[in-house]
Design an enzyme around this catalytic site. Structure first.
Site, mmCIF file in Angstrom:
data_model
loop_
_atom_site.group_PDB
_atom_site.id
_atom_site.type_symbol
_atom_site.label_atom_id
_atom_site.label_comp_id
_atom_site.label_asym_id
_atom_site.label_seq_id
_atom_site.Cartn_x
_atom_site.Cartn_y
_atom_site.Cartn_z
ATOM 1 N N HIS A 74 14.050 4.867 -4.785
ATOM 2 C CA HIS A 74 13.486 4.648 -6.117
ATOM 3 C C HIS A 74 14.310 3.648 -6.925
ATOM 4 O O HIS A 74 15.516 3.502 -6.733
ATOM 5 C CB HIS A 74 13.415 5.990 -6.859
ATOM 6 C CG HIS A 74 12.638 5.935 -8.128
ATOM 7 N ND1 HIS A 74 13.225 5.732 -9.355
ATOM 8 C CD2 HIS A 74 11.308 6.061 -8.359
ATOM 9 C CE1 HIS A 74 12.295 5.745 -10.294
ATOM 10 N NE2 HIS A 74 11.123 5.935 -9.712
ATOM 11 N N ASN A 113 0.692 12.906 -10.148
ATOM 12 C CA ASN A 113 1.767 13.523 -9.363
ATOM 13 C C ASN A 113 1.808 15.041 -9.525
ATOM 14 O O ASN A 113 2.751 15.687 -9.058
ATOM 15 C CB ASN A 113 3.120 12.946 -9.770
ATOM 16 C CG ASN A 113 3.292 11.507 -9.328
ATOM 17 O OD1 ASN A 113 2.728 11.082 -8.324
ATOM 18 N ND2 ASN A 113 4.064 10.751 -10.093
ATOM 19 N N HIS A 136 9.565 14.169 -4.803
ATOM 20 C CA HIS A 136 8.190 14.343 -4.319
ATOM 21 C C HIS A 136 8.070 15.369 -3.195
ATOM 22 O O HIS A 136 6.971 15.593 -2.678
ATOM 23 C CB HIS A 136 7.636 12.993 -3.852
ATOM 24 C CG HIS A 136 7.550 11.978 -4.939
ATOM 25 N ND1 HIS A 136 6.458 11.860 -5.774
ATOM 26 C CD2 HIS A 136 8.447 11.052 -5.360
ATOM 27 C CE1 HIS A 136 6.681 10.889 -6.647
ATOM 28 N NE2 HIS A 136 7.874 10.384 -6.422
ATOM 29 N N SER A 158 7.857 7.822 -2.525
ATOM 30 C CA SER A 158 6.748 7.919 -3.472
ATOM 31 C C SER A 158 5.606 6.964 -3.195
ATOM 32 O O SER A 158 4.467 7.250 -3.571
ATOM 33 C CB SER A 158 7.257 7.692 -4.899
ATOM 34 O OG SER A 158 7.808 6.399 -5.030
ATOM 35 N N GLU A 194 15.665 9.388 -0.270
ATOM 36 C CA GLU A 194 14.663 10.297 -0.820
ATOM 37 C C GLU A 194 14.201 11.233 0.280
ATOM 38 O O GLU A 194 14.278 10.910 1.467
ATOM 39 C CB GLU A 194 13.485 9.509 -1.397
ATOM 40 C CG GLU A 194 13.869 8.600 -2.551
ATOM 41 C CD GLU A 194 12.669 7.960 -3.221
ATOM 42 O OE1 GLU A 194 11.629 8.642 -3.355
ATOM 43 O OE2 GLU A 194 12.770 6.787 -3.614
ATOM 44 N N ASP A 232 17.287 12.713 -3.032
ATOM 45 C CA ASP A 232 16.395 12.789 -4.187
ATOM 46 C C ASP A 232 15.064 13.339 -3.668
ATOM 47 O O ASP A 232 14.333 12.648 -2.956
ATOM 48 C CB ASP A 232 16.212 11.397 -4.790
ATOM 49 C CG ASP A 232 15.180 11.368 -5.916
ATOM 50 O OD1 ASP A 232 14.597 12.425 -6.227
ATOM 51 O OD2 ASP A 232 14.944 10.283 -6.472
ATOM 52 N N LYS A 248 6.688 16.317 -11.295
ATOM 53 C CA LYS A 248 5.676 16.256 -10.240
ATOM 54 C C LYS A 248 5.118 17.655 -9.998
ATOM 55 O O LYS A 248 4.296 18.142 -10.754
ATOM 56 C CB LYS A 248 6.262 15.650 -8.966
ATOM 57 C CG LYS A 248 6.416 14.139 -9.000
ATOM 58 C CD LYS A 248 7.606 13.676 -9.775
ATOM 59 C CE LYS A 248 7.783 12.180 -9.746
ATOM 60 N NZ LYS A 248 8.942 11.747 -10.571
#
Length: 390
Positions: free
Chosen positions: A134, A48, A206, A178, A174, A203, A235
């Site tokens: 997540h 990541n 990523h 992910s 998110e 969130d 990440k």
């Protein structure tokens, strides 16, 4: 047999029979583009570390300087003696960069997400979450006193139908997912939360560092400001930890009631010092994001049209296989060609969608991406031949 021993044994046997057993592997240099395992070297396409900062000499030196100035650990929780000028400076830098009044630091993204939902939600609240959020968010939602409902992945119409029945909800999504590498329709979601007098929390684990102006993330890329933004440092930042960004009043609230913050030992000040330097590198070194775009284009050009290939605008490039055992077999075949890619299986992803989670980093070369593509095509062809599909 005692209850707990029997429970453990049965669960492990069941997991093994499903072919879903997870195992730890000792790896060396896994924070770089080349890792080693049992004396062999592999090109690492499972990291990541999107911007290639985790082993960058400049960032390593920054942490070493932080150690020289602040020592090894914080030695206490933030509200005791664990909050230093390094933490304060990091919070201020995050606020200035991302456009919020307060930033509250946490030891991990998992703890930040759980602290947010546990401290904010009460019995009469409604929490609306994207179905593919997540595990930290899903678990916290289920365990919170609020009523939790999930909307179909990135389905704005379904979300609106839920909001129409439950206005003044907390909507959580998110920015970048992910396992799929796709992006949430944040503009539409933000418009809905405003319309139904609700709050939006994003969130962006990523997306931060990778998307947006100067790497300011998913929300910046579409010019929206959520009520709450969670960013993690494991990440693109190349380190670890997380922060919740919010209003001044919201920050004061978390300081009072977020138990993961109040009762956990603060991150080492040397780490906060290094994270401040990582912030500067992310904002000023645009070449890292440009490199990711370049490598992503090379990979897409070679894999487009191949069944299982998923095109994304992020460094996460899932290749969907379907069967868990087939995904494992292809991952093992790739290892025989010095390519390290992780097979992701249920329960992390839905049954029937086992995949290779391929990630690109700014430290990869064009030659390495070409090798990945060739090896993946060969492994797929071999797998089909063994199953009699060609």
């Amino acid at each position: 047999m005692p209850r707990f021993k029997s429970r453990i044994k049965e669960a492990l046997v069941h997991r093994h029979e499903q072919g879903l057993t997870r195992q730890l592997k000792v790896l060396e240099n896994s924070n770089g583009p080349l890792l080693s395992s049992e004396g062999s070297y592999f090109i690492n396409f499972s990291s990541n570390d999107y911007l290639g900062l985790a082993n960058d000499p400049e960032l390593v030196e920054a942490w070493q300087n932080g150690l020289s100035q602040y020592g090894a650990g914080s030695a206490a929780s933030p509200l005791v003696t664990g909050f230093s000028s390094a933490h304060r400076n990091l919070e201020a830098q995050l606020c200035e960069w991302l456009g919020f009044e307060r930033a509250i630091l946490f030891s991990s993204g998992f703890s930040a997400n759980q602290a947010l939902l546990f401290s904010l939600l009460e019995k009469d609240d409604v929490l609306l979450q994207d179905k593919l959020n997540h595990a930290s968010l899903m678990e916290a939602g289920v365990l919170s006193p609020a009523t939790t409902k999930r909307f179909k992945h990135n389905d704005v119409q379904h979300l609106e139908s839920l909001l129409s029945r439950s206005p003044q909800s907390l909507v959580v999504t998110e920015g970048v997912f992910s396992m799929d590498g796709d992006q949430a329709p944040l503009e539409d979601i933000a418009s809905l939360t405003n319309e139904y007098d609700s709050w939006l929390a994003v969130d962006d684990a990523h997306g931060i560092g990778v998307l947006g102006d100067r790497g300011a993330g998913s929300c910046n890329a579409v010019q929206i400001t959520p009520n709450i933004l969670v960013v993690t440092f494991g990440k693109a930042f190349g380190l670890s930890g997380a922060a919740i960004l919010c209003s001044s009043e919201g920050g004061d609230y978390l300081t009072q009631f977020a138990r993961h913050h109040v009762y956990s030992t603060a991150m080492p000040p040397s780490q906060a010092f290094a994270l401040s330097h990582a912030c500067q590198m992310i904002q000023t070194q645009d070449w890292r994001r440009e490199k990711l775009i370049e490598l992503g284009g090379i990979y897409a050009e070679q894999m487009k049209g191949i069944q299982g290939f998923v095109d994304t605008k992020t460094p996460i490039k899932p290749f969907v296989i379907g069967e868990a055992q087939t995904a494992l077999s292809i991952a093992e075949e790739l290892k025989r060609n010095q390519i390290w890619v992780t097979a992701i299986r249920p329960p992390t992803v839905q049954a029937g969608t086992a995949r290779l989670r391929i990630t690109l980093t700014a430290n990869h070369t064009q030659k390495q991406v070409n090798q990945l593509s060739r090896s993946l095509l060969q492994a797929i062809e071999l797998s089909c031949a063994l199953k009699g599909e060609v």
